[in-house]
Design a protein around this motif. Structure first.
Motif, mmCIF file in Angstrom:
data_model
loop_
_atom_site.group_PDB
_atom_site.id
_atom_site.type_symbol
_atom_site.label_atom_id
_atom_site.label_comp_id
_atom_site.label_asym_id
_atom_site.label_seq_id
_atom_site.Cartn_x
_atom_site.Cartn_y
_atom_site.Cartn_z
ATOM 1 N N HIS A 226 0.917 -1.082 0.187
ATOM 2 C CA HIS A 226 -0.137 0.067 0.090
ATOM 3 C C HIS A 226 0.859 1.270 0.089
ATOM 4 O O HIS A 226 1.880 1.191 0.610
ATOM 5 C CB HIS A 226 -0.679 -0.018 1.231
ATOM 6 N N PHE B 72 -5.699 14.292 5.272
ATOM 7 C CA PHE B 72 -6.454 13.972 6.449
ATOM 8 C C PHE B 72 -6.861 15.154 7.066
ATOM 9 O O PHE B 72 -6.378 16.261 7.001
ATOM 10 C CB PHE B 72 -5.885 12.878 7.526
ATOM 11 N N GLU C 244 -12.190 8.237 18.085
ATOM 12 C CA GLU C 244 -11.700 7.090 17.806
ATOM 13 C C GLU C 244 -11.468 6.612 16.517
ATOM 14 O O GLU C 244 -10.468 6.201 15.730
ATOM 15 C CB GLU C 244 -11.978 6.048 18.831
ATOM 16 N N GLN C 245 -12.535 6.518 15.732
ATOM 17 C CA GLN C 245 -12.771 6.155 14.453
ATOM 18 C C GLN C 245 -11.694 7.080 13.388
ATOM 19 O O GLN C 245 -11.155 6.462 12.650
ATOM 20 C CB GLN C 245 -14.060 6.134 13.948
ATOM 21 N N GLU C 246 -11.930 8.252 13.307
ATOM 22 C CA GLU C 246 -11.230 9.060 12.683
ATOM 23 C C GLU C 246 -9.632 8.890 12.746
ATOM 24 O O GLU C 246 -8.736 9.041 11.732
ATOM 25 C CB GLU C 246 -11.547 10.653 12.850
ATOM 26 N N HIS D 10 -8.144 6.280 14.081
ATOM 27 C CA HIS D 10 -7.775 4.808 13.247
ATOM 28 C C HIS D 10 -7.678 4.919 12.047
ATOM 29 O O HIS D 10 -6.729 4.311 11.490
ATOM 30 C CB HIS D 10 -8.569 3.647 13.940
ATOM 31 N N LYS D 11 -8.477 5.710 11.414
ATOM 32 C CA LYS D 11 -8.263 5.886 9.796
ATOM 33 C C LYS D 11 -7.007 6.584 9.643
ATOM 34 O O LYS D 11 -6.364 6.129 8.730
ATOM 35 C CB LYS D 11 -9.543 6.784 9.396
ATOM 36 N N VAL D 12 -6.815 7.938 10.159
ATOM 37 C CA VAL D 12 -5.567 8.532 9.845
ATOM 38 C C VAL D 12 -4.388 7.887 10.145
ATOM 39 O O VAL D 12 -3.341 7.720 9.552
ATOM 40 C CB VAL D 12 -5.542 9.860 10.676
ATOM 41 N N GLY E 117 -4.236 4.636 10.330
ATOM 42 C CA GLY E 117 -4.091 3.429 9.250
ATOM 43 C C GLY E 117 -3.370 4.071 7.828
ATOM 44 O O GLY E 117 -2.576 3.281 7.183
ATOM 45 N N GLN E 118 -3.720 5.142 7.416
ATOM 46 C CA GLN E 118 -3.189 5.921 6.262
ATOM 47 C C GLN E 118 -1.718 5.715 6.278
ATOM 48 O O GLN E 118 -0.943 5.673 5.380
ATOM 49 C CB GLN E 118 -3.723 7.058 6.193
ATOM 50 N N TYR E 119 -0.885 5.976 7.697
ATOM 51 C CA TYR E 119 0.249 6.134 7.747
ATOM 52 C C TYR E 119 1.094 4.841 8.103
ATOM 53 O O TYR E 119 2.334 4.949 8.507
ATOM 54 C CB TYR E 119 0.586 7.352 8.749
ATOM 55 N N HIS F 115 -0.393 2.441 14.174
ATOM 56 C CA HIS F 115 -1.165 1.538 15.071
ATOM 57 C C HIS F 115 -1.197 2.058 16.520
ATOM 58 O O HIS F 115 -0.271 2.658 16.922
ATOM 59 C CB HIS F 115 -0.876 0.061 15.028
#
Length: 182
Positions: A24, A30, A120-122, A124-126, A128-130, A133
């Protein structure tokens, strides 16, 4: 002992990030919120080198160490280059890191470090982009947060160019950052 545990978890998370990155493209724009609840996007820092770090204010050692490195790095930059570097601390503990906690914590290290957070959801998304964890770990009546402790170096066009491992000497980080500046 805590440092050893964080070091092992960081190494595991870093290796997981590298494996994930193999298939990936990491990075990207973001939007999160400041301590004044203002939305800020990474793209608003085009023209600046960005040092991105995921952490939390209750962190006993890794986060303060990295924020201190941000402070030292900013102090080492020539005055005309300092405004071209934006350190960002993304809190991954929105439950405890309220604006009243986060603002003075980050400001203690340097007023130019930008503190961001989100749901928390936002987050985890950001993260994950990088390839970063984090996870919440119960500790009796409270919890701690295991998290990736790398610095993510983003160039003046908003592209992730390097993942800097925890413990990299400030002088080495300075060379990486200044190489991105005009």
């Amino acid at each position: 002992m805590n440092s050893v545990r964080y070091g092992i978890v960081s190494l595991l998370l870093f290796c997981t990030s590298l494996a994930w990155a193999g298939s990936h493209t990491l990075g990207g724009d973001f939007t999160l919120r400041t301590t004044q609840n203002k939305e800020v996007s990474l793209s608003s820092f085009k023209g600046k080198a960005v040092l991105l770090y995921f952490g939390f204010t209750y962190c006993p050692d890794m986060c303060p160490t990295e924020l201190l490195q941000f402070k030292q790095l900013l102090a080492m930059l020539p005055a005309d280059k300092r405004s071209l570097v934006q350190p960002i601390f993304i809190s991954v503990d929105p439950k405890r890191d309220t604006a009243d906690v986060l603002e003075p914590y980050v400001g203690f290290f340097d007023k130019s470090i930008l503190a961001l957070t989100g749901s928390e959801q936002e987050l985890h998304k950001v993260a994950g982009q990088y390839g970063a964890h984090f996870r919440y770990v119960p500790t009796g009546s409270s919890y701690t947060v295991d998290h990736t402790v790398n610095i993510f170096l983003i160039d003046t066009q908003g592209k992730l160019v390097r993942i800097i491992p925890y413990g990299t000497p400030t002088q080495d980080v300075l060379k990486l950052v200044t190489a991105l500046l005009p």
